[in-house]
Design an enzyme around this catalytic site. Structure first.
Site, mmCIF file in Angstrom:
data_model
loop_
_atom_site.group_PDB
_atom_site.id
_atom_site.type_symbol
_atom_site.label_atom_id
_atom_site.label_comp_id
_atom_site.label_asym_id
_atom_site.label_seq_id
_atom_site.Cartn_x
_atom_site.Cartn_y
_atom_site.Cartn_z
ATOM 1 N N LYS A 7 -40.281 28.553 14.020
ATOM 2 C CA LYS A 7 -40.764 28.156 15.344
ATOM 3 C C LYS A 7 -40.215 26.776 15.679
ATOM 4 O O LYS A 7 -40.327 25.834 14.865
ATOM 5 C CB LYS A 7 -42.292 28.120 15.356
ATOM 6 C CG LYS A 7 -42.942 29.481 15.193
ATOM 7 C CD LYS A 7 -42.847 30.304 16.460
ATOM 8 C CE LYS A 7 -43.707 31.545 16.386
ATOM 9 N NZ LYS A 7 -43.581 32.377 17.607
ATOM 10 N N ASP A 47 -37.421 30.935 17.048
ATOM 11 C CA ASP A 47 -38.256 31.268 18.208
ATOM 12 C C ASP A 47 -38.659 29.985 18.907
ATOM 13 O O ASP A 47 -39.437 29.201 18.378
ATOM 14 C CB ASP A 47 -39.504 32.047 17.768
ATOM 15 C CG ASP A 47 -40.262 32.622 18.962
ATOM 16 O OD1 ASP A 47 -39.870 32.334 20.114
ATOM 17 O OD2 ASP A 47 -41.242 33.361 18.748
ATOM 18 N N GLU A 68 -35.217 33.947 19.579
ATOM 19 C CA GLU A 68 -36.196 34.534 20.499
ATOM 20 C C GLU A 68 -36.537 33.583 21.629
ATOM 21 O O GLU A 68 -36.740 32.386 21.405
ATOM 22 C CB GLU A 68 -37.506 34.775 19.726
ATOM 23 C CG GLU A 68 -37.791 36.201 19.390
ATOM 24 C CD GLU A 68 -39.130 36.307 18.677
ATOM 25 O OE1 GLU A 68 -40.178 36.227 19.348
ATOM 26 O OE2 GLU A 68 -39.121 36.446 17.449
ATOM 27 N N ASP A 95 -38.742 37.947 24.458
ATOM 28 C CA ASP A 95 -40.109 38.228 23.998
ATOM 29 C C ASP A 95 -41.066 38.088 25.185
ATOM 30 O O ASP A 95 -41.380 39.076 25.849
ATOM 31 C CB ASP A 95 -40.480 37.288 22.841
ATOM 32 C CG ASP A 95 -41.884 37.559 22.311
ATOM 33 O OD1 ASP A 95 -42.532 38.512 22.783
ATOM 34 O OD2 ASP A 95 -42.364 36.815 21.424
ATOM 35 N N LYS A 109 -44.344 44.001 21.623
ATOM 36 C CA LYS A 109 -45.665 43.716 21.049
ATOM 37 C C LYS A 109 -46.698 44.568 21.777
ATOM 38 O O LYS A 109 -46.682 44.636 23.011
ATOM 39 C CB LYS A 109 -46.028 42.233 21.224
ATOM 40 C CG LYS A 109 -45.161 41.298 20.405
ATOM 41 C CD LYS A 109 -45.516 39.851 20.680
ATOM 42 C CE LYS A 109 -44.675 38.910 19.834
ATOM 43 N NZ LYS A 109 -44.763 37.505 20.329
HETATM 44 MG MG MG Z 1 -41.794 35.235 19.996
#
Ligand code: MG
Length: 354
Positions: free
Chosen positions: A161, A189, A217, A242, A266
């Site tokens: 991240k 991400d 991402e 995403d 998701k």
């Molecule tokens: Mg993501």
């Protein structure tokens, strides 16, 4: 096979350590469970967790939609018309994809229990599931330490991240890369944190180094599709959408306009397995690979995502580590290091402590 009751339950689950991204810090999650009871005694259970900064869904909205329009739509429905039940959930209100996902998962659980087979078998596939482990955004030193620990626990895929203080993102990625063996792959991400030009600058800098980065991402804001395309066209690293993509309709537009190279599906964004399947099909027809990920969610909804990931042939990447962050669900979804092991019990195979 008549749905005679729909119950909604709430639990709060503390995390073992705080989960930090460019969008938020979470110390606990709320789990809202939807339990469907059929007149033959079969129960199907689904779950949702709110991630208000992404889906707009809160604990209160999920609970009220599940106990209101969802319950109203499903009560009295004959589950032998399974597709009809799934459609009723999707059409009972606009938005509210997390509440819809919980109900959709519960329907899949009940239906495959009725067939007396595991959900993955009903969906028709059983590929191995290897998940990444997420390294929360932090100082370069802390992230390198977390990465080392994850590799020691058996992970070969790390999702890094980034995005808070983008000026140190390169330093973060470099620190993680130095801390782990070369066979460990990195996924980045940014959770929408970069400006398009800034993203291109960072990614082109990374291209010059052999960092083993698999993809990046959501580099830019969710609604900045032109910015996403700007980045996708200017870096060799695959860019994955995403937060920009929720539904099958989004997938059609995103793929037709070549806004990104890859898609992260998701269940909380799309409203459950029925819509997730459509997204993966649309992507497959156009040669675009998908990942199945999750928000910070309870084991039950992540397990549902895992059954879907195991079954759909176009799911090439998995990011299903959320249950490993939870303090109270040690044995609900089984992991062997980085491998996610699905239950052979009928349905999703998870018994919730309701
Ligand atoms: Mg993501």
């Amino acid at each position: 096979m008549i749905i005679k009751d729909v119950q909604v339950h709430y639990r709060n689950i503390p995390l073992l350590v705080p989960f930090k991204t460019a969008l938020r810090q979470a110390n606990e999650i709320d789990s809202i469970e939807v339990e469907i009871t059929l007149d033959n005694g079969i129960k199907g259970t689904g779950a949702a967790a709110p991630t208000v900064v992404i889906t707009g869904d809160s604990t209160e909205s999920i609970m009220s939609v599940a106990a209101g329009p969802v319950k109203e739509a499903l009560s009295g429905h004959d589950l032998r018309d399974f597709q009809g039940a799934l459609k009723k959930v999707q059409r009972c209100c606009t938005g509210n994809t997390s509440a819809k996902a919980a109900a959709d998962i519960a329907l899949y659980d009940a239906y495959s229990k009725w067939l007396n087979i595991p959900l993955y078998a009903y969906l028709g596939g059983q590929k191995n599931l290897r998940t990444s482990m997420t390294i929360g955004v932090d100082t370069p030193e802390k992230m390198a330490w977390d990465a080392e620990k994850s590799v020691e626990s058996g992970f070969h895929l790390l999702k890094i991240k980034v995005g808070t203080y983008p000026e140190i993102d390169l330093e973060r990625i470099e620190a993680v890369r130095r801390a782990v063996p070369p066979d460990v792959k990195l996924r980045l991400d940014a959770n929408q944190a970069w400006e398009p030009k800034q993203a291109v600058q960072i990614l082109q800098e990374l291209e010059k180094k052999d960092f083993g980065i698999e993809f990046v991402e959501q580099p830019v804001r969710a609604d900045d599709w032109e910015g996403l395309k700007f980045v996708t066209e200017r870096t060799k690293l695959p860019v994955m959408a995403d937060e920009s993509l929720f539904s099958a309709k989004d997938a059609l537009k995103l793929i037709a306009g070549r806004f990104a190279d890859l898609i992260n599906i998701k269940l909380m964004k799309c409203g459950g397995i029925s819509e997730a399947w459509k997204i993966a099909d649309i992507a497959e027809a156009n040669g675009v690979k998908c990942m199945v990920g999750s928000m910070m969610e309870p084991s039950l909804s992540v397990a549902a995502a895992a059954h879907f990931a195991a079954a759909h042939p176009n799911v090439a990447y998995m990011d299903l580590d959320a249950p490993l962050w939870l303090s109270e669900e040690p044995d609900h979804l089984t992991y062997d290091g980085e491998d996610v092991l699905l239950s052979d019990q009928p349905g999703i195979g998870i018994v919730q402590p309701v």
